[in-house]
Design a protein around this motif. Structure first.
Motif, PDB file in Angstrom:
ATOM      1  N   LEU A   8      -7.140  -5.854  -2.353  1.00 50.61           N
ATOM      2  CA  LEU A   8      -6.021  -7.049  -2.400  1.00 50.61           C
ATOM      3  C   LEU A   8      -6.097  -8.459  -2.741  1.00 50.61           C
TER       4      LEU A   8
ATOM      5  N   VAL B 103      -7.988   3.091  -2.991  1.00 50.72           N
ATOM      6  CA  VAL B 103      -8.825   2.866  -1.848  1.00 50.72           C
ATOM      7  C   VAL B 103      -8.833   4.369  -1.096  1.00 50.72           C
TER       8      VAL B 103
ATOM      9  N   LEU C 120      -9.716  -2.223   1.669  1.00 48.87           N
ATOM     10  CA  LEU C 120      -8.786  -2.823   1.287  1.00 48.87           C
ATOM     11  C   LEU C 120      -8.757  -4.242   0.796  1.00 48.87           C
ATOM     12  N   GLU C 121      -9.471  -4.973   1.486  1.00 47.63           N
ATOM     13  CA  GLU C 121      -9.492  -6.283   1.443  1.00 47.63           C
ATOM     14  C   GLU C 121     -10.000  -6.695  -0.006  1.00 47.63           C
TER      15      GLU C 121
ATOM     16  N   VAL D  74      -1.495  -0.742  -4.603  1.00 49.47           N
ATOM     17  CA  VAL D  74      -2.517   0.158  -4.094  1.00 49.47           C
ATOM     18  C   VAL D  74      -2.278   1.186  -3.386  1.00 49.47           C
TER      19      VAL D  74
ATOM     20  N   LEU E 257       0.787  -1.133   0.104  1.00 45.20           N
ATOM     21  CA  LEU E 257      -0.158  -0.093  -0.097  1.00 45.20           C
ATOM     22  C   LEU E 257       0.824   1.254  -0.126  1.00 45.20           C
TER      23      LEU E 257
ATOM     24  N   VAL F 274      -3.928   4.436  -1.098  1.00 46.03           N
ATOM     25  CA  VAL F 274      -4.675   4.503  -0.093  1.00 46.03           C
ATOM     26  C   VAL F 274      -4.718   5.905   0.572  1.00 46.03           C
TER      27      VAL F 274
ATOM     28  N   LEU G 221      -5.707   3.718   9.157  1.00 51.34           N
ATOM     29  CA  LEU G 221      -4.653   2.955   8.271  1.00 51.34           C
ATOM     30  C   LEU G 221      -3.960   2.023   9.187  1.00 51.34           C
TER      31      LEU G 221
END
Length: 363
Positions: free
Chosen positions: A316, A280, A312-313, A255, A180, A257, A195
């Motif tokens: 990911l 995200v 996030l899940e 990703v 991330l 965030v 986070l």
């Protein structure tokens, strides 16, 4: 173009400073948006000590007064956020009103509603007077435009999104799908501690999960929070990054965030999308107009650990789908937030304001 010709005066931070407004100004300069008319940029803020900041403000104010006295101001465009940023700029705009010069108030940042609600009666009246004196008010999203129309009642509020340039990533940097990337100030308002807690929730399910939390601010507090959560070994805190260092992080991450409590239209989100990353981010400010659930990323509720962890899940869990999200996001952001669209919106306003009053009234 003669330097003595009346110019559009641009007021804002040093384009090389840290922060979203400076990033916007850098892009405007790189894209040549200020090259089609006489423009003078006055720097009202610089990074550094209190004395350096005060020096920038006083120097800009003196230059502005001299330009007004010499008849070299055609119109003013001010970049402003809340609190001290607004108070500094309001001094210039009061002088512009006294001199009969039209101005654009360009609202950045995502906390202006909190600032306005918490202001005293007199300060709120000053905010209203400053904004009502503007020929045009620019905001970064339709949500912010509606807030201003309802709460301030300005008759001409327009949406001017932040622009983004194509991002060229460095070669030879391997993409890490479970890494991330956060870029921003390390403070509670940006959601960095939320986070860290979300990472702790996901650590068992994603053994390779790591996070690069880059930015200035309270690095020690972030690392302490990560240690308490048992994920310090998964966190990197390189401090403020820009230029090639930022590009390498964008190339490496899987990703992006940004779990902020409030925002305008973050340049970091636009840059991440332009770099081909799924995003995200919290469902605040102008973020939902660029990040779409399941299309180019995932949205979550601000200040909600469970909601962020779930978002996030979803990204990911399927690296191939995440890559496809990133590619869709890249195409869309360059189409919708490219410089030429911004150029047209700006020129329509600037051309009107810089037309001599006698010509405007004769039309």
């Amino acid at each position: 173009m003669s330097k003595k010709a009346p110019a559009l005066i641009m007021l804002g931070p040093d384009p090389e400073a840290r922060g979203g407004i400076a990033s916007v100004q850098r892009i405007w300069l790189q894209a040549g948006l200020l090259d089609e008319r006489p423009v003078r940029v006055l720097t009202t803020y610089r990074d550094g000590s209190a004395l350096r900041k005060l020096g920038a403000f006083v120097t800009a104010l003196l230059r502005f007064l001299l330009l007004l006295a010499a008849g070299r101001v055609a119109a003013v465009h001010v970049h402003s956020a809340s609190n001290a940023s607004f108070r500094r700029k309001s001094v210039f705009l009061a002088l512009a009103r006294l001199a009969g010069k039209p101005y654009v108030f360009h609202l950045h940042g995502g906390a202006f509603d909190h600032y306005y609600a918490g202001a005293s009666f007199l300060e709120r009246a000053w905010v209203d007077r400053t904004l009502h004196g503007a020929a045009v008010v620019f905001t970064l999203s339709e949500g912010w435009a509606n807030w201003l129309r309802i709460n301030v009642g300005h008759p001409d509020v327009r949406v001017l999104p932040n622009p983004v340039l194509p991002v060229t990533l460095p070669a030879g940097v391997a993409r890490e799908p479970a890494t991330l990337l956060f870029l921003g100030r390390l403070e509670d308002a940006k959601g960095v501690f939320v986070l860290v807690k979300a990472i702790a929730r996901l650590a068992r399910k994603f053994p390779d999960l790591r996070a690069v939390i880059a930015g200035d601010g309270d690095i020690r507090a972030v690392r302490d929070a990560a240690e308490r959560a048992g994920v310090l070994d998964r966190i990197e805190t390189p401090g403020w990054v820009d230029g090639g260092k930022k590009l390498r992080l964008l190339a490496r991450a899987g990703v992006f965030v940004l779990p902020s409590r409030f925002e305008g239209l973050p340049m970091s989100v636009l840059e991440a999308l332009a770099a081909g990353l799924p995003v995200v981010a919290s469902r605040v400010g102008g973020i939902p107009q660029v990040v779409r659930n399941g299309d180019n990323g995932a949205l979550h509720e601000a200040d909600d650990v469970a909601s962020l962890a779930s978002a996030l899940e979803r990204v990911l869990a399927d690296p191939a789908a995440a890559r496809a999200m990133g590619e869709r996001g890249r195409r869309r952001v360059l189409a919708d937030y490219g410089v030429e669209r911004i150029r047209a919106l700006l020129n329509a306003v600037w051309d009107s304001l810089m037309t001599p009053a006698s010509e405007r009234f004769a039309r």
